[in-house]
Enzyme design. Sequence first.
Site: not given
Length: 335
Positions: A19, A22, A91, A237, A243, A283, A304, A308
């Site tokens: 993740v 990405k 992350h 994830h 995606e 978040r 993230g 997406y």
Amino acid sequence: MDSVRLLIVYGGPSEEHDVSVKSARELAGALPEFARPLWVRIGRDGAWRLTSGPDAAPGQSVSLSLNPERRGLLDEGGSFFPVDAAFPMLHGRFGEDGGVQGLFEAAHIPYVGCGIAASALCMDKSLTYLAAARAGVETPRYVVLEANKSAPAALPFGFPAYVKPARSGSSFGVTRVTAENGLAAAVRAARAYDEKVLIEEGIEGCEVGVALLGTGMDAVCGKPDELRTRDGLFRIHQEKDPEHRCESAEIVVPAEISTAERERVLDAAKRVYCAAGCRGLARVDMFLTKDGRPVLNEVNTMPGFTSYSRYPRMMRAAGWTMAQVVDRLLQLALQ
């Protein structure tokens, strides 16, 4: 602004390695012109290696210089790469638990995002709940199982319940349990990711999230989103093709909630953000009960940035492009 030599670290040894890669890919396309990126991919083995970009093969090993007069990286041959600021695009464990933040502070390098204390606190869901309670924000009822403590014979609340690693993310190791005979297996699954386990009551209502950018109660909020899960768990994830399609939930941005509910959600998110000592970004995920009460779920201190991911979608709904978000984050880090 003058050019900034920006160290971007990504990857990492946690279960969220892929993740993070990405997220780094999306970050690469949103860097301001003043940023001169220096990419370092942290392998699953924890080794730091220079790369030319998120998808490039890792090269020579590097380490942080701890000399305050030479802020930057050193390779194995002694070459020095100066750094003005860092963006830990990491992350999960090591990336969001205060570990890498401590390294940057020891190396005298300013960095994007929450500091050591806030990162460590928010990584541990039980500690986050304590901070939220002090801020007057409701949390689920829960039981903490420390290392080697077995699942309880009964819970002080009913079912369904959720069994979680206390310090992990992206629903890895999380199980929805509907009866007592499922607790032991769920605890074993959670302990594959963390010895400390949290068992919490299921909250009836919808799941909502708030993206925050800035400092204190003046932080900017994105438009809250709403998760409509299909089986009670959001596992995007861990899906094959996130995606193009989320199999575990429908994500609605902005959330289809009333104006009064939205104001309560935003206020609760900001209070948790401040109580936890967050800065830069986070978040805050919550439940919204059927009678309109926000109940904290968790706080992600480096959400993230993938194509997406929820954080950039909420910020876009509020009029912020990813480039504007990144620019603001770098300005905050350099102040």
